[in-house]
Motif scaffolding. Structure first.
Motif, mmCIF file in Angstrom:
data_model
loop_
_atom_site.group_PDB
_atom_site.id
_atom_site.type_symbol
_atom_site.label_atom_id
_atom_site.label_comp_id
_atom_site.label_asym_id
_atom_site.label_seq_id
_atom_site.Cartn_x
_atom_site.Cartn_y
_atom_site.Cartn_z
ATOM 1 N N TYR A 1 0.759 -1.177 -0.079
ATOM 2 C CA TYR A 1 0.029 -0.042 0.038
ATOM 3 C C TYR A 1 0.884 1.269 -0.071
ATOM 4 N N ALA A 2 0.223 2.455 -0.714
ATOM 5 C CA ALA A 2 1.251 3.447 -0.786
ATOM 6 C C ALA A 2 0.847 4.314 0.443
ATOM 7 N N GLY B 1 4.427 -1.405 2.540
ATOM 8 C CA GLY B 1 4.649 0.070 2.357
ATOM 9 C C GLY B 1 4.892 0.470 0.789
ATOM 10 N N GLY B 2 5.033 1.716 0.729
ATOM 11 C CA GLY B 2 5.442 1.985 -0.597
ATOM 12 C C GLY B 2 4.933 3.716 -1.002
ATOM 13 N N SER B 3 4.998 3.947 -2.248
ATOM 14 C CA SER B 3 4.606 5.086 -2.712
ATOM 15 C C SER B 3 3.455 5.124 -3.693
ATOM 16 N N GLU B 4 3.094 6.337 -4.452
ATOM 17 C CA GLU B 4 2.149 6.177 -5.551
ATOM 18 C C GLU B 4 3.009 5.349 -6.774
ATOM 19 N N LYS B 5 4.207 5.385 -6.740
ATOM 20 C CA LYS B 5 4.924 4.911 -7.895
ATOM 21 C C LYS B 5 5.299 3.487 -7.664
ATOM 22 N N HIS B 6 5.719 2.951 -6.296
ATOM 23 C CA HIS B 6 6.017 1.772 -5.999
ATOM 24 C C HIS B 6 5.523 1.066 -4.492
ATOM 25 N N GLN B 7 5.011 0.059 -4.695
ATOM 26 C CA GLN B 7 4.398 -0.686 -3.564
ATOM 27 C C GLN B 7 5.353 -1.818 -3.165
ATOM 28 N N PHE B 8 5.394 -2.209 -1.979
ATOM 29 C CA PHE B 8 6.009 -3.598 -1.800
ATOM 30 C C PHE B 8 5.205 -4.154 -0.564
ATOM 31 N N ASN B 9 5.366 -5.644 -0.360
ATOM 32 C CA ASN B 9 4.776 -6.268 0.793
ATOM 33 C C ASN B 9 5.777 -7.447 1.017
ATOM 34 N N ASN C 1 6.039 -6.916 -5.100
ATOM 35 C CA ASN C 1 6.575 -5.758 -5.526
ATOM 36 C C ASN C 1 5.968 -5.147 -6.734
ATOM 37 N N SER C 2 5.599 -3.867 -6.883
ATOM 38 C CA SER C 2 4.895 -3.496 -8.112
ATOM 39 C C SER C 2 5.329 -2.010 -8.333
ATOM 40 N N ASN C 3 6.011 -1.679 -9.511
ATOM 41 C CA ASN C 3 6.405 -0.335 -9.809
ATOM 42 C C ASN C 3 5.609 0.257 -11.105
ATOM 43 N N LYS C 4 5.244 1.381 -10.854
ATOM 44 C CA LYS C 4 4.552 2.214 -11.855
ATOM 45 C C LYS C 4 5.470 2.902 -12.558
#
Length: 1013
Positions: free
Chosen positions: A229-230, A311-319, A345-348
């Motif tokens: 989640y961001a 955690g993460g940001s609008e561009k990158h979220q991780f668990n 992990n996701s990267n926008k």
């Protein structure tokens, strides 16, 4: 002059910049639902722009705004969208109201998602909270009882596996469902910890599963793991659970005195012999003896720890999460230690392109205690061994069971510790998602699954007696490697035209499956653990073998959806699969499906109804394949090598075909029809669903009988058909409007199974047990693998009854029978008791299964009570051949001791007399072995307390919950074995419900806590 001008322009620019920065400011806040619980994943955007953020795990957000007149738009699936003006506020707390039209959540379906209200197939959602109630590392065990029509048979053996059946056994072959984890189709989900699951959907009918084509015939379970989640901070979660385990049930066996009495009764030893004198002494109660179950069973333990970072940001979220499980079973020598690591992990990269990675690593170290072999299982031997023999001799060495003539169970259990398996598995899934526009998205998924299994089975040298010894130690090592990969590419399109909503999905997929195994055996290997490897073998003899295999699958698929004004729904899917398991002319299978739904709640006559909150009718039809029913090269002949012959006095090596070919082998297919209704009342305080289904398996792969003179095994042919049909019901009632909240949920499934055709095969015998033979039969117009044996008619109580048991000509039907023996029924009336008199004795398939869940909450306290049950199924308790046997050489049950017939002491006994040699063959397989396996189990009771959020914040925690839990607390059943929940013997569906000494069910008492900080 120019310098002054430039300075003036610079000054103006600075003033404008400072002014702009002075106007921009940061606002923060929290988004909650109607119960004041934080809502993660809520989208907050500045109206008219693409600027925005997402709430974190605690519902908190932070956003930069430029002006007081900025309008924020807050959206979340299932809630009413809000718009509000920022004004001069720096902190904004937002409460979202439930949108009744969107209340039904988005569910994951094949290669996409859909609103539950738009789903026309049979899809059931299981929440992540439901999967973490039971103390287990096995997701399938946690699934038990949660979904109507899904039967899960579990084992308390820490290294045991679970058997999942969706809408019954669909074939005499592999009936396991397909699992899809984060888009990766697979057959085994042992690499996932229950705490890592965000959502689970169970797809049961063809309209839902046909998009998976050749692998969806037995149902599909779709799992999405937790994502990041961001937010403006990283969230940590810690879960711990630890407890103790005890055997929920043991089998009452005869004690030393009772065993001695039966030995004297059987006249095993002549009067005046030493053995006779010893038995007489013990029979008088002068010797306590040994309780072998007490010697092998212990108090086990269970530990489960999980740490998550999100955690993460609008561009990158991780668990990131890691779990550790240690499970010591109640049977000595059985244990499991398992370690999980999961990284999502996701990267926008841009506003339209996103890259995701889901990687899991699992290491498992567990015992390989042999419980499937009747003669090698310590648990079985504990039931057989006479209670007179001590565990140890006076000198400390293991004693030999000279009365019952079997191995010492304690010695066997002690040596099981040298049999271990070490598994390492890596599953990686990589996805690329491109949002071309608001209507079209493109997705590419590539996944790999690599598993390395190393088994080391050390058999040490030992000596107990001449009959129980191993002269030379032995070491067996197995190396198993498996590598699968899948590459999926698909596009999803959706568009609305006024009241018309359309959607489409097209794609292709490639899959490859490969394995290679090596087995080697060495002798005279040192006992020292550091020297326990093949290279240290002192023996000259070695044995080694290997095998390998590979198969591949190529697929094309498509789905079309149509929705008119949210009232009338239609879905069609088509999948084409080409498998290397079949010859080229039969390689491709085409699997279509159609389904439709009617949202009656959207009609004018119900739209304003406050009593009815949802009402939907749905129906579907489809075909799905089952490639698991065929082996990699079943359409070819199998050649066996290393066969030696003597030709002209010389030994030569030869090869022969040992299995016949069938180039016409083709797909096994399941045709399914489904009719369902989903309803909700009083704002969904009461929800109800009901379904009727028919599943016809056609072209079932069955061995074709061939004459013995052919000299080869039967080929597999497509001749069998089978039908499963039944009803499923689920209801839930909840009240969440007061401090005291409660809910009651129940489900039930009724399934009728019938084999409708076996071609020229006629029937298939299965469930082979040594000394009993085949005990199940599969034939047309009967349930699969029903128990097949003799019918009995009580015990001969008098000589007159024995004399009256004759044929039409007065000849005795049972020549060896005497008073106290079993009377067998001559069903065909031919005057002979033989195989022609065998009949259907019952089935392991229950008439219905179900569960009940009770939940309550009050001011931080929560209580959950969960029952599961089964009714109308039978078990073949084949242990009775040894422990309720007229010979009484092995130890016998207390039931047999108390109820055996004796002409003087127990003339009304219901079990056969004690007699050496069993001349009447009372032990032959009959309805004496068949028992009612119906049960109701208190599966779980859990009491918890969640600390008030304000109090938790004072100790710098977001959430703190502590709980006490008990699993398998009570089981109400008439079954006399360890547990009425019995899976397929040797994993064979033709041996379902065959109990050779099932692992005792464990009652687990545990304490735990859940912390978020």
């Amino acid at each position: 002059m120019q310098i002054i001008k430039n300075f003036f322009l610079l000054f103006i620019a600075i003033i404008i910049t400072v002014s702009a920065h002075a106007q921009q400011r940061t606002i923060t806040g929290t988004v909650t639902d109607e119960t004041d619980s934080p809502l993660p994943g809520v989208n907050i955007t500045i109206e008219g722009t693409s600027t925005g953020t997402i709430t974190d795990f605690d519902g908190k957000f932070k956003l930069n705004v430029d002006a007081d007149d900025t309008i924020l738009q807050i959206t979340s699936i299932g809630y009413v969208t809000q718009k509000l003006s920022v004004g001069s506020q720096s902190t904004i707390d937002i409460k979202l109201d439930v949108d009744l039209e969107e209340l039904e959540e988005v569910v994951v379906i094949g290669y996409g998602t859909a609103k539950k209200s738009d789903v026309t197939g049979s899809v059931t959602t299981v929440s992540s909270d439901e999967l973490t109630v039971v103390a287990t590392e096995d997701v399938n065990k946690a699934l038990q009882g949660r979904v109507p029509g899904v039967q899960v048979t579990t084992s308390s053996n820490p290294a045991g596996s679970s058997k999942v059946r969706i809408r019954g056994i669909g074939t005499i072959n592999n009936s396991d469902p397909l699992y899809v984890v984060d888009g990766f189709p697979m057959q085994d989900i042992s690499h996932i910890a229950p705490q890592d699951i965000a959502s689970m959907e169970v797809l049961k009918d063809a309209s839902a599963t046909a998009v998976y084509g050749s692998r969806g015939a037995n149902g599909v379970i779709i799992i999405a793991t937790k994502k990041g989640y961001a937010g403006d901070k990283v969230t940590y979660t810690f879960n711990a659970q630890t407890g103790v385990k005890t055997a929920a049930n043991t089998i009452d066996m005869a004690n030393a005195s009772q065993y001695a009495q039966m030995g004297l009764e059987a006249q095993r030893f002549a009067d005046g012999s030493n053995e006779h004198e010893q038995l007489s002494y013990i029979a008088n109660g002068n010797y306590t003896g040994t309780n072998w179950q007490d010697e092998l069973l212990r108090q086990g333990s269970f530990q489960n720890y999980n740490l998550g970072i999100n955690g993460g940001s609008e561009k990158h979220q991780f668990n990131i999460s890691t779990s550790y499980v240690k499970d010591e079973g109640v049977l000595k020598g059985t244990d499991l230690e398992k370690f999980f690591v999961k990284f999502n992990n996701s990267n926008k990269f841009t506003n339209w392109l996103e890259f995701g990675q889901n990687i899991a690593y699992t290491h498992a170290n567990y015992s390989l205690t042999n419980l499937n072999d009747i003669y090698q299982s310590p648990l079985t031997q504990a039931l057989w061994t006479d209670p007179i023999t001590p565990v140890l001799n006076p000198d400390g060495s293991y004693a030999r069971a000279t009365w019952s003539y079997n191995n010492n169970p304690a010695r066997m259990a002690e040596q099981e510790q040298y049999k271990r398996s070490f598994d390492n598995r890596i599953v990686g899934n990589f996805s690329l998602n491109a949002e071309v526009n608001k209507n079209l998205t493109l997705t590419s998924n590539f996944g790999v699954d690599y598993r390395n299994q190393s088994q080391k089975i050390y058999l040490p040298q030992y000596f107990v007696s001449n009959e129980e010894q191993r002269n030379t130690s032995q070491l067996d090592e197995h190396r198993n490697n498996k590598f699968d990969w899948v590459w999926s590419n698909y596009a999803n399109y959706s568009k609305s035209f006024g009241l018309h909503n359309v959607g489409a999905m097209v794609g292709m997929e490639m899959q490859n499956f490969s394995y290679n195994n090596v087995t080697a055996t060495g002798y005279d290997v040192p006992f020292n653990e550091n020297m326990r490897y093949l290279g240290a073998s002192k023996g000259a003899d070695f044995f080694a073998t290997s095998n390998q295999g590979a198969s591949s699958l190529m697929s094309y698929f498509a789905r079309a959806n149509y929705n008119y004004n949210n009232k009338y729904l239609f879905t069609a899917t088509l999948r084409a699969d080409g498998s290397s398991k079949f010859a080229e002319e039969n390689r491709w299978g085409i699997f279509p499906s159609f389904s439709a739904g009617w949202n009656m709640k959207e009609e004018n006559f119900l739209a304003s109804s406050e009593a009815v909150s949802q009402l939907k009718l749905r129906a579907g039809w489809g075909e799905v394949g089952n490639q698991s029913s065929a082996g990699n090269n079943d359409y070819l002949s199998t050649i066996t090598n290393n066969l030696r012959y003597v030709v002209n006095g010389n030994v030569v090596e030869g090869r022969i075909p040992t299995t016949m070919s069938n180039p016409n082998l083709r797909w096994e297919t399941a045709q399914m029809s489904n009719f369902g209704i989903d309803a909700g009342f009083l704002n969904d305080k009461v929800t109800f669903s009901a379904e009727y289904f028919i599943k016809n398996t056609t072209d079932m792969v069955v061995p074709q009988p061939v004459p013995d003179y052919v000299g080869a095994n039967s080929p597999n042919v497509n001749v069998g058909t089978m039908q499963n049909k039944g009803f499923e019901f689920a209801i839930n009632v909840r009240n969440s409007e007061h401090d005291f909240k409660w809910n009651v949920g129940a489900n039930i499934a009724i399934i009728d199974n019938k084999v409708t055709d076996l071609g020229e095969t006629g029937h298939i015998d299965g469930g082979y047990i040594d000394k009993l033979g085949y005990i199940t039969r599969t034939e047309e117009d009967q349930e699969i693998a029903y128990f097949y044996g003799y019918q009995t008619d009580g015990i001969f109580k008098t000589q007159e009854e024995v004399d009256a048991h004759v044929d039409s000509e007065g000849n005795a039907l049972q020549d060896g029978a005497s008073v106290g023996d079993v009377r067998f029924v001559d069903r065909d009336g031919d005057g002979i008791i033989n195989d022609n008199d065998k009949t259907n004795l019952g089935s392991a398939i229950p008439q219905f299964t179900g569960s009940v869940n009770l939940g309550m909450e009050y001011k931080g306290f929560d209580l959950n009570i969960f029952f599961t049950g089964s009714y109308g199924n039978e078990i073949a308790n084949v242990q009775k051949f040894w422990i309720e046997n007229s010979n009484v050489q092995k130890n016998q049950t207390s039931n047999y001791f108390n109820n055996r017939f004796h002409v003087d002491n127990n003339p009304n006994g219901t079990l056969p007399r004690v007699v050496s040699g069993d001349p009447n063959n009372n032990a032959r397989f009959s309805d004496r072995y068949i028992e009612d396996a119906s049960y109701i189990r208190l599966q779980n009771v859990q009491l918890g307390y969640t600390l008030n959020r304000d109090l938790a914040s004072k100790i710098h925690l977001e959430r703190l919950r502590i709980f006490a839990s008990a699993d398998n607390l009570f089981t109400f059943t008439n079954y006399s074995g360890y547990d009425p929940e019995v899976s397929d013997h040797y994993g064979d569906p033709l041996a379902q419900g065959v109990d050779i000494g099932n692992y005792p069910k464990s009652t687990t008492y545990s304490l735990g806590l859940n912390v978020t900080f």
